[in-house]
Design a protein around this motif. Structure first.
Motif, PDB file in Angstrom:
ATOM      1  N   TRP A  27      -4.644   4.504  10.695  1.00 59.77           N
ATOM      2  CA  TRP A  27      -3.695   4.253  10.477  1.00 59.77           C
ATOM      3  C   TRP A  27      -2.510   5.574  10.581  1.00 59.77           C
ATOM      4  CZ3 TRP A  27       0.491   4.214   6.936  1.00 59.77           C
ATOM      5  CH2 TRP A  27       1.480   3.293   6.799  1.00 59.77           C
ATOM      6  N   GLU A  28      -2.254   5.670  11.545  1.00 61.15           N
ATOM      7  CA  GLU A  28      -0.988   6.612  11.524  1.00 61.15           C
ATOM      8  C   GLU A  28       0.380   6.072  11.773  1.00 61.15           C
ATOM      9  OE1 GLU A  28      -1.812   8.615  15.518  1.00 61.15           O
ATOM     10  OE2 GLU A  28      -4.273   8.747  14.982  1.00 61.15           O
ATOM     11  N   GLY A  29       1.175   5.456  10.251  1.00 63.04           N
ATOM     12  CA  GLY A  29       2.324   4.403  10.396  1.00 63.04           C
ATOM     13  C   GLY A  29       2.905   5.471   9.027  1.00 63.04           C
ATOM     14  N   SER A  30       3.789   5.295   8.872  1.00 66.67           N
ATOM     15  CA  SER A  30       4.599   5.657   7.759  1.00 66.67           C
ATOM     16  C   SER A  30       5.028   5.124   6.994  1.00 66.67           C
ATOM     17  CB  SER A  30       5.768   7.048   8.627  1.00 66.67           C
ATOM     18  OG  SER A  30       5.446   7.752   8.976  1.00 66.67           O
ATOM     19  N   LEU A  31       5.450   4.884   5.948  1.00 65.99           N
ATOM     20  CA  LEU A  31       6.099   3.560   5.267  1.00 65.99           C
ATOM     21  C   LEU A  31       6.573   4.128   3.906  1.00 65.99           C
ATOM     22  CD1 LEU A  31       3.097   0.777   5.253  1.00 65.99           C
ATOM     23  CD2 LEU A  31       5.358   0.793   6.431  1.00 65.99           C
ATOM     24  N   VAL A  32       7.405   3.597   3.299  1.00 71.17           N
ATOM     25  CA  VAL A  32       8.002   4.193   1.545  1.00 71.17           C
ATOM     26  C   VAL A  32       7.446   3.061   1.323  1.00 71.17           C
ATOM     27  CG1 VAL A  32       9.114   5.872   2.110  1.00 71.17           C
ATOM     28  CG2 VAL A  32      10.417   3.727   2.545  1.00 71.17           C
ATOM     29  N   GLU A  33       7.740   3.198  -0.266  1.00 71.46           N
ATOM     30  CA  GLU A  33       7.235   1.906  -1.038  1.00 71.46           C
ATOM     31  C   GLU A  33       7.732   2.277  -3.249  1.00 71.46           C
ATOM     32  OE1 GLU A  33       3.465   0.833  -0.391  1.00 71.46           O
ATOM     33  OE2 GLU A  33       2.785   2.655  -2.331  1.00 71.46           O
ATOM     34  N   PHE A  34       8.177   1.451  -3.825  1.00 74.14           N
ATOM     35  CA  PHE A  34       8.479   1.792  -4.927  1.00 74.14           C
ATOM     36  C   PHE A  34       7.286   1.418  -5.236  1.00 74.14           C
ATOM     37  CE2 PHE A  34      12.959  -0.574  -4.191  1.00 74.14           C
ATOM     38  CZ  PHE A  34      13.513   1.199  -4.161  1.00 74.14           C
ATOM     39  N   GLN A  35       6.678   2.446  -6.398  1.00 69.51           N
ATOM     40  CA  GLN A  35       5.850   2.888  -7.040  1.00 69.51           C
ATOM     41  C   GLN A  35       5.683   1.888  -8.107  1.00 69.51           C
ATOM     42  OE1 GLN A  35       2.833   4.614  -6.947  1.00 69.51           O
ATOM     43  NE2 GLN A  35       2.259   4.044  -8.964  1.00 69.51           N
ATOM     44  N   GLN A  36       6.544   1.391  -8.693  1.00 67.52           N
ATOM     45  CA  GLN A  36       6.701   0.030  -9.559  1.00 67.52           C
ATOM     46  C   GLN A  36       6.557  -1.130  -8.608  1.00 67.52           C
ATOM     47  OE1 GLN A  36       8.668   2.459  -9.099  1.00 67.52           O
ATOM     48  NE2 GLN A  36       9.424   3.454 -11.513  1.00 67.52           N
ATOM     49  N   ALA A  37       6.525  -1.144  -7.698  1.00 65.35           N
ATOM     50  CA  ALA A  37       5.726  -2.570  -7.029  1.00 65.35           C
ATOM     51  C   ALA A  37       4.667  -2.642  -6.637  1.00 65.35           C
ATOM     52  CB  ALA A  37       7.142  -2.429  -6.155  1.00 65.35           C
ATOM     53  N   VAL A  38       4.161  -1.409  -6.624  1.00 66.78           N
ATOM     54  CA  VAL A  38       2.439  -1.224  -6.504  1.00 66.78           C
ATOM     55  C   VAL A  38       2.184  -1.694  -7.876  1.00 66.78           C
ATOM     56  CG1 VAL A  38       0.565  -0.101  -5.441  1.00 66.78           C
ATOM     57  CG2 VAL A  38       3.196   0.030  -5.286  1.00 66.78           C
ATOM     58  N   VAL A  39       2.792  -0.982  -8.958  1.00 62.69           N
ATOM     59  CA  VAL A  39       1.136  -1.093 -10.060  1.00 62.69           C
ATOM     60  C   VAL A  39       1.564  -2.163 -10.557  1.00 62.69           C
ATOM     61  CG1 VAL A  39       1.236   1.475  -9.775  1.00 62.69           C
ATOM     62  CG2 VAL A  39       3.255   0.396 -11.136  1.00 62.69           C
ATOM     63  N   LEU A  40       3.054  -3.029 -11.299  1.00 58.31           N
ATOM     64  CA  LEU A  40       3.889  -3.957 -12.041  1.00 58.31           C
ATOM     65  C   LEU A  40       3.530  -5.554 -11.061  1.00 58.31           C
ATOM     66  CD1 LEU A  40       7.293  -2.338 -13.373  1.00 58.31           C
ATOM     67  CD2 LEU A  40       4.528  -2.513 -13.875  1.00 58.31           C
ATOM     68  N   ASN A  41       3.618  -6.198 -11.915  1.00 61.43           N
ATOM     69  CA  ASN A  41       3.758  -7.809 -11.691  1.00 61.43           C
ATOM     70  C   ASN A  41       4.342  -8.611 -10.969  1.00 61.43           C
ATOM     71  OD1 ASN A  41       0.187  -7.872 -11.822  1.00 61.43           O
ATOM     72  ND2 ASN A  41       0.786  -8.771 -13.856  1.00 61.43           N
ATOM     73  N   PRO A  42       4.398  -9.462  -9.937  1.00 62.49           N
ATOM     74  CA  PRO A  42       6.407  -9.256  -9.632  1.00 62.49           C
ATOM     75  C   PRO A  42       6.467 -10.597 -10.735  1.00 62.49           C
ATOM     76  CG  PRO A  42       4.670  -9.770  -7.702  1.00 62.49           C
ATOM     77  CD  PRO A  42       3.751  -9.841  -8.774  1.00 62.49           C
ATOM     78  N   VAL A 146      11.919  -3.565  -5.675  1.00 66.26           N
ATOM     79  CA  VAL A 146      12.340  -3.746  -7.168  1.00 66.26           C
ATOM     80  C   VAL A 146      13.919  -4.864  -8.252  1.00 66.26           C
ATOM     81  CG1 VAL A 146      12.727  -1.571  -7.652  1.00 66.26           C
ATOM     82  CG2 VAL A 146      11.313  -2.563  -9.316  1.00 66.26           C
ATOM     83  N   GLN A 147      13.415  -4.726  -9.211  1.00 66.75           N
ATOM     84  CA  GLN A 147      14.564  -4.876 -10.016  1.00 66.75           C
ATOM     85  C   GLN A 147      14.747  -4.352 -11.358  1.00 66.75           C
ATOM     86  OE1 GLN A 147      15.006  -8.892 -11.913  1.00 66.75           O
ATOM     87  NE2 GLN A 147      16.444  -9.922 -10.445  1.00 66.75           N
ATOM     88  N   VAL A 148      15.918  -4.289 -11.590  1.00 67.11           N
ATOM     89  CA  VAL A 148      16.297  -3.310 -12.474  1.00 67.11           C
ATOM     90  C   VAL A 148      17.121  -4.196 -14.141  1.00 67.11           C
ATOM     91  CG1 VAL A 148      17.806  -1.292 -13.956  1.00 67.11           C
ATOM     92  CG2 VAL A 148      16.191  -1.047 -11.776  1.00 67.11           C
ATOM     93  N   ARG A 149      16.362  -4.876 -14.574  1.00 69.83           N
ATOM     94  CA  ARG A 149      17.063  -5.803 -15.407  1.00 69.83           C
ATOM     95  C   ARG A 149      17.899  -4.440 -16.997  1.00 69.83           C
ATOM     96  NH1 ARG A 149      15.401 -11.754 -17.842  1.00 69.83           N
ATOM     97  NH2 ARG A 149      16.208 -11.245 -15.792  1.00 69.83           N
ATOM     98  N   ILE A 150      19.132  -4.848 -16.641  1.00 69.76           N
ATOM     99  CA  ILE A 150      20.088  -3.996 -17.570  1.00 69.76           C
ATOM    100  C   ILE A 150      20.472  -4.688 -19.207  1.00 69.76           C
ATOM    101  CG2 ILE A 150      21.499  -2.388 -18.407  1.00 69.76           C
ATOM    102  CD1 ILE A 150      21.752  -2.216 -15.072  1.00 69.76           C
TER     103      ILE A 150
END
Length: 159
Positions: A27-42, A146-150
């Protein structure tokens, strides 16, 4: 006879397990992702996770992963506020820049959300962020939000 059959079986096994040149797809693509979206449940019923912070925290840093070979130059990526998942008010509850920089030869960037201390007024507000990427780097469809709840403490009871 058993010995001959055993030797024959080992020869056949070695023959079929010998080195075979395989062409693996790269795979030779390029992506960006939030780490929190990868490791936390929705969040229940949503496709994004939530990070909860008090309004007294000052700021929250969200790691952005760069999924690609490193680049020789800095890469500036953009992100936006998604109105449909946001109740927080810009300037009143938070401030953001809308961009994050992946340094040259790096795999990470940081999105900083500055949290405004609105005092003890109770309740909470939400801020839904979405990565947009740039001209050559796309956001990961699965991990771009990713959502931030304040949270805001309740006012002191009078009496």
């Amino acid at each position: 006879m058993k010995r001959i059959f055993g030797i024959f079986s080992m020869v056949v096994a070695l023959f079929f397990s010998s080195c075979i040149e395989q062409d693996y797809a790269l795979w030779e693509g390029s992506l960006v992702e939030f780490q929190q979206a990868v490791v936390l449940n929705p969040v229940a019923g949503q496709t994004f996770p939530r990070v909860t912070v008090p309004n007294t925290q000052g700021s929250v840093n969200l790691q952005v992963n760069f999924v690609s070979a490193h680049r020789a130059n800095d890469e500036v990526i953009t992100y936006k506020v998604v109105p449909e998942g946001t109740t927080a008010v810009a300037g009143t509850d938070y401030t953001i820049t809308g961009t994050a920089t992946i340094p040259a030869n790096s795999s990470f960037a940081t999105v900083t959300v500055n949290i405004v201390n609105t005092g003890a007024i109770g309740g909470s507000v939400d801020l839904l962020l979405e990565l947009e990427g740039n001209a050559t780097i796309q956001p990961s469809e699965r991990y771009k939000q990713v959502q931030v709840r304040i949270t805001r403490p309740n006012p002191p009871a009078e009496g």
